[in-house]
Design a protein around this motif. Structure first.
Motif, mmCIF file in Angstrom:
data_model
loop_
_atom_site.group_PDB
_atom_site.id
_atom_site.type_symbol
_atom_site.label_atom_id
_atom_site.label_comp_id
_atom_site.label_asym_id
_atom_site.label_seq_id
_atom_site.Cartn_x
_atom_site.Cartn_y
_atom_site.Cartn_z
ATOM 1 N N GLY A 97 0.810 -1.212 0.000
ATOM 2 C CA GLY A 97 0.000 0.000 0.000
ATOM 3 C C GLY A 97 0.846 1.267 0.000
ATOM 4 O O GLY A 97 0.556 2.225 -0.724
ATOM 5 N N HIS A 98 1.904 1.269 0.825
ATOM 6 C CA HIS A 98 2.767 2.443 0.884
ATOM 7 C C HIS A 98 3.610 2.585 -0.379
ATOM 8 O O HIS A 98 3.878 3.696 -0.837
ATOM 9 N N SER A 99 4.038 1.472 -0.955
ATOM 10 C CA SER A 99 4.790 1.535 -2.215
ATOM 11 C C SER A 99 3.899 2.123 -3.311
ATOM 12 O O SER A 99 4.333 2.998 -4.078
ATOM 13 N N ASP A 100 2.651 1.672 -3.350
ATOM 14 C CA ASP A 100 1.706 2.196 -4.346
ATOM 15 C C ASP A 100 1.481 3.691 -4.162
ATOM 16 O O ASP A 100 1.407 4.441 -5.141
ATOM 17 N N ALA A 101 1.385 4.127 -2.907
ATOM 18 C CA ALA A 101 1.140 5.549 -2.628
ATOM 19 C C ALA A 101 2.281 6.405 -3.177
ATOM 20 O O ALA A 101 2.051 7.498 -3.720
ATOM 21 N N ILE A 102 3.518 5.923 -3.054
ATOM 22 C CA ILE A 102 4.655 6.674 -3.595
ATOM 23 C C ILE A 102 4.597 6.699 -5.122
ATOM 24 O O ILE A 102 4.844 7.726 -5.752
ATOM 25 N N ARG A 103 4.225 5.579 -5.720
ATOM 26 C CA ARG A 103 4.188 5.494 -7.188
ATOM 27 C C ARG A 103 3.177 6.468 -7.796
ATOM 28 O O ARG A 103 3.298 6.845 -8.949
ATOM 29 N N MET A 105 2.973 13.092 3.446
ATOM 30 C CA MET A 105 1.712 12.470 3.016
ATOM 31 C C MET A 105 0.911 12.016 4.236
ATOM 32 O O MET A 105 1.385 11.210 5.032
ATOM 33 N N PRO A 106 -0.319 12.539 4.409
ATOM 34 C CA PRO A 106 -1.104 12.182 5.610
ATOM 35 C C PRO A 106 -1.420 10.685 5.641
ATOM 36 O O PRO A 106 -1.508 10.047 4.594
ATOM 37 N N ASN A 107 -1.598 10.139 6.824
ATOM 38 C CA ASN A 107 -1.911 8.718 7.060
ATOM 39 C C ASN A 107 -0.738 7.792 6.706
ATOM 40 O O ASN A 107 -0.331 6.958 7.494
ATOM 41 N N TYR A 108 -0.180 7.979 5.513
ATOM 42 C CA TYR A 108 0.853 7.049 5.054
ATOM 43 C C TYR A 108 2.225 7.312 5.672
ATOM 44 O O TYR A 108 2.911 6.394 6.093
ATOM 45 N N PHE A 109 2.662 8.602 5.684
ATOM 46 C CA PHE A 109 4.040 8.870 6.096
ATOM 47 C C PHE A 109 4.197 9.986 7.124
ATOM 48 O O PHE A 109 5.197 10.023 7.833
ATOM 49 N N ALA A 110 3.226 10.902 7.207
ATOM 50 C CA ALA A 110 3.414 12.109 8.014
ATOM 51 C C ALA A 110 3.680 11.786 9.488
ATOM 52 O O ALA A 110 4.398 12.522 10.164
ATOM 53 N N ASP A 111 3.128 10.680 9.977
ATOM 54 C CA ASP A 111 3.275 10.350 11.394
ATOM 55 C C ASP A 111 4.507 9.485 11.702
ATOM 56 O O ASP A 111 4.657 8.988 12.815
ATOM 57 N N TYR A 112 5.357 9.307 10.698
ATOM 58 C CA TYR A 112 6.519 8.429 10.866
ATOM 59 C C TYR A 112 7.809 9.166 10.547
ATOM 60 O O TYR A 112 7.806 10.140 9.792
ATOM 61 N N ASP A 113 8.920 8.672 11.090
ATOM 62 C CA ASP A 113 10.222 9.117 10.624
ATOM 63 C C ASP A 113 10.512 8.344 9.349
ATOM 64 O O ASP A 113 10.639 7.115 9.361
ATOM 65 N N THR A 114 10.600 9.085 8.250
ATOM 66 C CA THR A 114 10.691 8.459 6.927
ATOM 67 C C THR A 114 12.012 8.822 6.269
ATOM 68 O O THR A 114 12.437 9.972 6.305
ATOM 69 N N GLU A 128 10.544 14.053 -2.431
ATOM 70 C CA GLU A 128 10.870 13.649 -1.059
ATOM 71 C C GLU A 128 9.936 14.322 -0.063
ATOM 72 O O GLU A 128 9.428 13.687 0.866
ATOM 73 N N ASN A 129 9.667 15.614 -0.295
ATOM 74 C CA ASN A 129 8.777 16.344 0.607
ATOM 75 C C ASN A 129 7.344 15.819 0.526
ATOM 76 O O ASN A 129 6.666 15.671 1.546
ATOM 77 N N GLU A 130 6.903 15.510 -0.684
ATOM 78 C CA GLU A 130 5.540 14.975 -0.839
ATOM 79 C C GLU A 130 5.380 13.632 -0.127
ATOM 80 O O GLU A 130 4.338 13.342 0.449
ATOM 81 N N ILE A 131 6.415 12.821 -0.193
ATOM 82 C CA ILE A 131 6.361 11.532 0.511
ATOM 83 C C ILE A 131 6.277 11.769 2.020
ATOM 84 O O ILE A 131 5.357 11.297 2.698
ATOM 85 N N LYS A 132 7.249 12.531 2.538
ATOM 86 C CA LYS A 132 7.377 12.667 3.991
ATOM 87 C C LYS A 132 6.186 13.350 4.658
ATOM 88 O O LYS A 132 5.948 13.167 5.850
#
Lengths: 327, 327
Positions: free
Chosen positions: B154-160, B220-229, B214-218
């Motif tokens: 799911g997270h790989s797809d979100a980045i793609r 991204m709500p739900n998927y990455f914003a709450d994590y150290d990425t 890189e900024n869009e990934i880091k």
């Protein structure tokens, strides 16, 4: 309320008493002992202590009788005897004699229409369950069970029987490098010596020949001869201060392969780290006492083991609740 | 022989085909696909591939149909539809919608007299089972589930889906220090950020703005914003060479207390390290397909989950054999 009786009140019986207090759908009705009941003091003073000879008068007052005796002499007689009158659960742990014990208990409990669970705890018990399930999932693979670090009562007793020994405690310890090889998926063939070491803390009588005692321990067949064993002589005070606990634990690992050419390796690991061996065993038994009660209510009878129990039966929650919160 | 059908042939379907080949009491009868069957090539060339529209003509030729579609759109329709005609098993993994899926499948399968298992795999599945059992044993305690290290589809797809990204792979990684605190019995309260980190390997299109990606990934709500990425930009060749696998795994830990004053701590840990997520999931499903077959033979019907299955049903061995060798 599920009404519980405890038959035998040693370390395990006390653990069961504690575990029942943690489960709100259960109540402890009575404890039965071979000793003079007046000399047995429970944690919960409101529960009655009775002599084992009076147990049959509780036939309609107890839903599940939890047997807390030893596997060598108590359970082979007690479990079939009580299964005629009660739903019962025991922790019979002489692995080689489980099939015989099963037959004896199954015959009686089927005839009486009771459910009787045997060999409940962590090994046999949760470890067995993990060996079974991991083996069914990873068909091509190998099983490994490591015990410890923990106190082996049998090995401690063996040391205490040596002339000149006042008291002793023995720890079984898994060999880290062997564990790592298994976790790495190497599927190694391991000898007894390669899997575990044994560490002994011994209090010797004054003037005893320490070198002889150490030699007798290290060369004792079955118990120590096949292991790398370390012996420490300490004082009675040190033993009581540093080694009074009954910790244990261990790990069951299945390493197996899948894929078109079995090119992928998977590791399933189930690990326990227990401050108190008898209290954890008691906690497993009490959860399965609930399952015993439910199987009886559904009209089942006969001898059961952890292999036969749908996991949902361990829980006081409904199927809806379990699916909504834990699945 | 238990006759199996596979409905949907992607990574999971291929894993099921491999797993069936490892189980000698099962045979693969047919694979069903929405594509043109001529374009689908199985590992075992002797098994027929059919269009999904032809599935009902196999009604009496298949004992258990294994559904290998996705949870978002396929299974909510396919499982109830097929449960009217077959015993079925799926790996529905949208945790929040399991109760609804259960109701839909239960209604149809009960009416048809079929057994239908849902949400079988490792999470939901083996992890759920361990959460349930450990919670019933250690009543006073806390549950922890960590995932990874492994690939999140799911997270790989979100980045793609980000503009300028050609391909990507995302790894979910448990934070070691958090794991250690849990294993030490500290019962910590952990935030999302404290439990897992996310590592992304991204192939950007030529001339794309890497800083923006890189900024869009880091953020991204739900998927990455709450994590150290962490984001690594690599070439397509590097991605294919170093990140083509689908490893995963994780750990379920229950930390709980027992004793008169809850003075003793116990840790139950169930850990998976998987080279191939779909092949392991398939191996779990195939073991439960055996259980599905046996439950149907015993006259059961309706929707079941891993919570409802006696572990012995997973094994081709008899109760005698299991007690003699594994208990």
């Amino acid at each position: 309320m599920i009404r519980i009786g405890i038959f035998g009140y040693g370390n395990l019986g006390r653990g069961v008493e504690c575990a029942i207090a943690q489960n709100k759908d259960m109540s402890l009705v009575a404890v039965f002992t071979r000793r003079d009941p007046k000399t047995v003091s429970l944690i919960n003073k409101e529960v009655g202590v009775y002599h084992v000879d009076d147990v049959l008068s509780f036939k309609d007052k107890i839903d599940v009788m939890i047997l807390c005796g030893g596997s060598a002499k108590d359970l082979p007689e007690q479990t079939p005897y009580l299964a005629e009158h009660f739903c019962v659960i025991d922790s019979f742990d002489t692995h080689a004699k489980i099939p015989e014990h099963f037959e004896n208990v199954d015959r009686v409990s089927k005839k009486a229409g009771n459910v009787a669970m045997i060999s409940v705890g962590w090994d046999p018990g949760m470890f067995s369950l993990n060996r079974l399930m991991a083996g069914c999932i990873l068909v091509d693979g190998a099983d490994y069970t490591f015990w410890g670090k923990g106190v082996s009562q049998g090995h401690s007793d063996a040391i205490r029987r040596i002339d000149g020994v006042l008291d002793a405690k023995q720890y079984t310890i898994p060999v880290d490098s062997a564990l790592e090889r298994v976790r790495n998926g190497e599927n190694p063939t391991l000898t007894t010596r390669e899997k575990h070491t044994r560490e002994c803390f011994v209090v010797a009588k004054e003037g005893a020949d320490l070198a002889r005692i150490e030699n007798e321990i290290k060369t004792m067949p079955n118990y120590f001869a096949d292991y790398d064993t370390t012996v420490h002589f300490i004082t009675k005070e040190e033993l009581d201060r540093d080694h009074s606990g009954i910790p244990h634990g261990g790990v069951v690992i299945r390493s197996g392969k899948t894929g078109k050419n079995l090119e992928n390796t998977h590791i399933i690991e189930y690990k326990l780290r227990l401050d108190s061996n008898p209290e954890f065993t008691a906690s497993v038994i009490v959860a399965y006492a609930r399952a015993t009660y439910r199987m009886k209510k559904e009209g089942m009878s006969g001898c059961k083991t952890v292999f036969d129990v749908p996991p949902a039966y361990l829980s006081p929650k409904s199927g809806d609740e379990l699916r909504g919160s834990l699945l």
